[in-house]
Design an enzyme around this catalytic site. Sequence first.
Site, mmCIF file in Angstrom:
data_model
loop_
_atom_site.group_PDB
_atom_site.id
_atom_site.type_symbol
_atom_site.label_atom_id
_atom_site.label_comp_id
_atom_site.label_asym_id
_atom_site.label_seq_id
_atom_site.Cartn_x
_atom_site.Cartn_y
_atom_site.Cartn_z
ATOM 1 N N GLY A 34 0.836 -1.197 0.000
ATOM 2 C CA GLY A 34 0.000 0.000 0.000
ATOM 3 C C GLY A 34 0.866 1.240 0.000
ATOM 4 O O GLY A 34 2.091 1.163 0.150
ATOM 5 N N SER A 36 2.607 4.832 1.075
ATOM 6 C CA SER A 36 3.218 5.352 2.300
ATOM 7 C C SER A 36 2.134 6.058 3.107
ATOM 8 O O SER A 36 1.359 6.846 2.562
ATOM 9 C CB SER A 36 4.337 6.337 1.946
ATOM 10 O OG SER A 36 4.892 6.903 3.113
ATOM 11 N N SER A 38 -0.381 4.531 4.547
ATOM 12 C CA SER A 38 -1.640 3.778 4.514
ATOM 13 C C SER A 38 -1.869 2.979 5.793
ATOM 14 O O SER A 38 -3.002 2.609 6.103
ATOM 15 C CB SER A 38 -1.678 2.836 3.303
ATOM 16 O OG SER A 38 -0.638 1.870 3.381
ATOM 17 N N LYS A 40 0.449 0.253 6.679
ATOM 18 C CA LYS A 40 1.007 -1.097 6.504
ATOM 19 C C LYS A 40 1.733 -1.596 7.752
ATOM 20 O O LYS A 40 1.449 -2.674 8.269
ATOM 21 C CB LYS A 40 1.977 -1.132 5.322
ATOM 22 C CG LYS A 40 1.365 -0.886 3.975
ATOM 23 C CD LYS A 40 2.399 -0.960 2.870
ATOM 24 C CE LYS A 40 3.557 -0.005 3.060
ATOM 25 N NZ LYS A 40 3.157 1.424 3.107
ATOM 26 N N SER A 108 6.165 -1.824 -1.966
ATOM 27 C CA SER A 108 6.236 -2.773 -3.101
ATOM 28 C C SER A 108 5.277 -2.344 -4.209
ATOM 29 O O SER A 108 4.260 -3.000 -4.450
ATOM 30 C CB SER A 108 5.963 -4.209 -2.651
ATOM 31 O OG SER A 108 4.831 -4.338 -1.838
#
Length: 199
Positions: A34, A36, A38, A40, A108
């Site tokens: 996801g 930056s 978000s 994660k 990613s």
Amino acid sequence: MGESTNITWHESGVTKQDRRKKSGHHSFILWFTGLSGSGKSTIANAVAHRLFQEGINEYVLDGDNIRFGLNKNLGFSAEDRTENIRRIGEVSKLFVDSGQVVLTAFISPFIEDRKQVREIVEENEFVEVYIDCNLEECERRDPKGLYQKARAGEIKDFTGISSPYEAPENPEITVRSDQYSVEECVDQIVAYLKNENFI
């Protein structure tokens, strides 16, 4: 980079199945992707804590943390991002072989890179978790002040601003971190894992 030569693969005397039997659970990759900001890392760590409480051997590989060590020689060009994910995929595979659940929290941004990680492990060993959060909310949060710097031109190749993010097309799990709390996102992920007999 050159390729290794004059090498031979050595089989372990203890199998992945042996380690899983001892652990008492399946081993697999939970791949969080996801933008930056978000959520994660926050959600991955919260899921890991929940799994730990349930007696599951787990470990979190975080994007920033990995760049302090294993991948400190990589930048943020498309080529370096691909190599970053390739290395993480190989490390994650080792965790799966060791009988653990490994949670990876990396932007990613490229579909092909994530696909390649999926392909190096066996079926039912890769669970893609898309932390879906709209760009406006990620920018509003901006926990590291990176979007502000990217908008000001101080950071090049910043995902979502000057570099693309390719959202997963068919992730196993999608959670809307702009609509649900961290705890609710964790509940959704853990429910999926239990329903699909991963844990």
